[in-house]
Design a protein around this motif. Structure first.
Motif, short mmCIF file in Angstrom:
data_model
loop_
_atom_site.label_atom_id
_atom_site.label_comp_id
_atom_site.label_asym_id
_atom_site.label_seq_id
_atom_site.Cartn_x
_atom_site.Cartn_y
_atom_site.Cartn_z
N GLY A 156 0.81 -1.21 0.00
CA GLY A 156 0.00 0.00 0.00
C GLY A 156 0.85 1.26 0.00
O GLY A 156 0.52 2.25 -0.67
N GLU A 157 1.95 1.25 0.76
CA GLU A 157 2.84 2.41 0.79
C GLU A 157 3.50 2.63 -0.57
O GLU A 157 3.62 3.76 -1.04
N LYS A 158 3.93 1.54 -1.20
CA LYS A 158 4.53 1.65 -2.54
C LYS A 158 3.55 2.26 -3.52
O LYS A 158 3.92 3.11 -4.34
N LYS A 159 2.29 1.80 -3.46
CA LYS A 159 1.29 2.31 -4.40
C LYS A 159 1.06 3.80 -4.19
O LYS A 159 0.92 4.56 -5.14
N ARG A 160 1.03 4.24 -2.93
CA ARG A 160 0.83 5.67 -2.65
C ARG A 160 2.02 6.49 -3.14
O ARG A 160 1.84 7.58 -3.69
N VAL A 161 3.23 5.97 -2.95
CA VAL A 161 4.42 6.68 -3.42
C VAL A 161 4.44 6.74 -4.94
O VAL A 161 4.76 7.78 -5.53
N ALA A 162 4.10 5.63 -5.59
CA ALA A 162 4.07 5.62 -7.06
C ALA A 162 3.06 6.63 -7.58
O ALA A 162 3.33 7.36 -8.54
N LEU A 163 1.89 6.68 -6.95
CA LEU A 163 0.86 7.63 -7.37
C LEU A 163 1.33 9.07 -7.15
O LEU A 163 1.16 9.94 -8.02
N ALA A 164 1.94 9.32 -6.01
CA ALA A 164 2.45 10.66 -5.72
C ALA A 164 3.54 11.07 -6.70
O ALA A 164 3.62 12.23 -7.11
N SER A 165 4.37 10.11 -7.11
CA SER A 165 5.47 10.42 -8.03
C SER A 165 4.95 10.81 -9.41
O SER A 165 5.64 11.51 -10.17
N ILE A 169 3.70 16.17 -10.86
CA ILE A 169 3.82 17.08 -12.00
C ILE A 169 2.46 17.55 -12.50
O ILE A 169 2.38 18.23 -13.52
N GLU A 170 1.39 17.18 -11.80
CA GLU A 170 0.03 17.63 -12.09
C GLU A 170 -0.39 17.35 -13.53
O GLU A 170 -0.75 18.26 -14.28
N PRO A 171 -0.37 16.07 -13.94
CA PRO A 171 -0.76 15.75 -15.32
C PRO A 171 -2.25 15.97 -15.56
O PRO A 171 -3.07 15.83 -14.64
N GLU A 172 -2.59 16.31 -16.78
CA GLU A 172 -3.99 16.45 -17.16
C GLU A 172 -4.67 15.09 -17.29
O GLU A 172 -5.88 14.97 -17.06
N VAL A 173 -3.90 14.08 -17.71
CA VAL A 173 -4.42 12.73 -17.92
C VAL A 173 -3.70 11.78 -16.96
O VAL A 173 -2.47 11.77 -16.89
N LEU A 174 -4.49 11.00 -16.23
CA LEU A 174 -3.93 10.00 -15.32
C LEU A 174 -4.39 8.62 -15.78
O LEU A 174 -5.59 8.35 -15.87
N LEU A 175 -3.42 7.76 -16.08
CA LEU A 175 -3.67 6.39 -16.50
C LEU A 175 -3.26 5.46 -15.37
O LEU A 175 -2.15 5.58 -14.85
N LEU A 176 -4.14 4.53 -15.00
CA LEU A 176 -3.84 3.61 -13.90
C LEU A 176 -4.10 2.18 -14.34
O LEU A 176 -5.16 1.86 -14.88
N ASP A 177 -3.13 1.31 -14.07
CA ASP A 177 -3.23 -0.10 -14.44
C ASP A 177 -3.46 -0.93 -13.17
O ASP A 177 -2.56 -1.08 -12.36
N GLU A 178 -4.69 -1.43 -13.01
CA GLU A 178 -5.07 -2.24 -11.85
C GLU A 178 -4.58 -1.60 -10.55
O GLU A 178 -3.77 -2.16 -9.81
N PRO A 179 -5.06 -0.40 -10.22
CA PRO A 179 -4.51 0.33 -9.07
C PRO A 179 -4.74 -0.33 -7.73
O PRO A 179 -4.03 -0.02 -6.76
N CYS A 180 -5.71 -1.23 -7.61
CA CYS A 180 -5.99 -1.89 -6.33
C CYS A 180 -5.40 -3.28 -6.24
O CYS A 180 -5.60 -3.97 -5.24
N SER A 181 -4.67 -3.69 -7.27
CA SER A 181 -4.09 -5.03 -7.27
C SER A 181 -3.10 -5.19 -6.13
O SER A 181 -2.18 -4.39 -5.96
N GLY A 182 -3.28 -6.24 -5.33
CA GLY A 182 -2.35 -6.56 -4.26
C GLY A 182 -2.51 -5.74 -3.00
O GLY A 182 -1.71 -5.89 -2.07
N LEU A 183 -3.51 -4.86 -2.93
CA LEU A 183 -3.70 -4.01 -1.76
C LEU A 183 -4.65 -4.67 -0.75
O LEU A 183 -5.58 -5.38 -1.14
N ASP A 184 -4.43 -4.37 0.52
CA ASP A 184 -5.36 -4.84 1.54
C ASP A 184 -6.63 -4.00 1.47
O ASP A 184 -6.67 -2.95 0.81
#
Length: 262
Positions: A156-165, A169-184
């Protein structure tokens, strides 16, 4: 042939016309034609191997079509599109991708360095970078991890850091690949809440978890074996039991005839 939108309609963020992609001789996407408008929240649905991740990588400019044409922000996105530094800067500033496997995305020695990497590549000055890092660490509740190695964090911490990274840069478009995979469950709930609250930017989330879709998407695109099987409003797609079964997103138990969704 590509056609410009009517004068009273804005240019689509993405315009795909008969797009195809193959890994060597193995087709992954076939004859995909669709448009994505600015501000749309889309769930990209399909079973494993349906082409969801490949499509996201095309939209992020990591892969390029073997067939057809893909336009992003009105400009063709192909092998030549990002060769010039100015063009690459403009595109990378506007589009961000969060991978399914956070370990693929995180490679810097500390969380702080991870968040600084994107802005440094875009040439931001150090005071601006420091301010944005502090804001993102606070927003995602990972300030206490700033000096930790990303690879020593929980899923969960890795996913939050990846999302924050990506979001730094405040992108207009956000693409997410299975964002809840492996999370509690708690981390899944936090991710869904974030996506639910992400109004204003274009959001494309690849998933085969239909339970989260009504919260994160107004529209759905459904892939089956690399082809566009359906697209439409979320409520209509999720109520189409025959479509969900055909695309291996649901099954019907013989003993009680109840539709079961994955």
């Amino acid at each position: 042939m590509n056609q410009d939108p009517p004068l009273n309609e804005p240019q689509p963020v993405y315009d795909l016309q008969r797009v195809g992609y193959a890994y060597q001789s193995q087709p992954a996407l076939l004859d995909i034609t669709l448009q994505v408008r600015a501000g749309q929240r889309i769930a990209l649905l399909g079973a494993n191997g349906s082409g969801k991740s490949t499509l996201l990588r095309l939209l992020d400019g990591l892969y390029f079509p073997n067939a057809g044409t893909l336009r992003a922000f009105g400009r063709r996105l192909d092998e030549n599109a990002l060769r010039a530094d100015a063009d690459a800067y403009a595109f990378r500033r506007r589009v961000g991708l969060v991978f399914q496997n956070s370990d693929v995305q995180l490679f810097n020695p500390t969380v702080y360095d991870e968040l600084a990497f994107g802005p440094l590549q875009l040439g931001w000055d150090k005071p601006r970078i420091a301010r944005r890092i502090d804001a993102m660490l606070e927003q995602f509740g990972v300030g206490h991890l700033r000096h930790r190695s990303p690879h020593r964090l929980s899923g969960g911490e890795k996913k939050r850091v990846a999302l924050a990274s990506v979001l730094i840069i405040e992108p207009e478009v956000l693409l997410l690949d299975e964002p809840c995979s492996g999370l509690d469950p708690l981390s899944q709930g936090s991710m869904v809440q974030f996506l639910r609250d992400s109004r204003g930017r274009t959001l494309i989330t690849a998933t085969h978890d239909l339970a989260m879709v009504p919260d994160i998407a107004d529209d759905c695109i459904v892939l089956r074996e690399g082809r566009l099987a359906a697209r439409g409003r979320t409520a209509a797609i999720l109520s189409d039991g025959a479509l969900l079964r055909e695309c291996h997103l649901a099954w019907r138990r013989q003993e009680d005839d109840n539709l079961q969704r994955f």
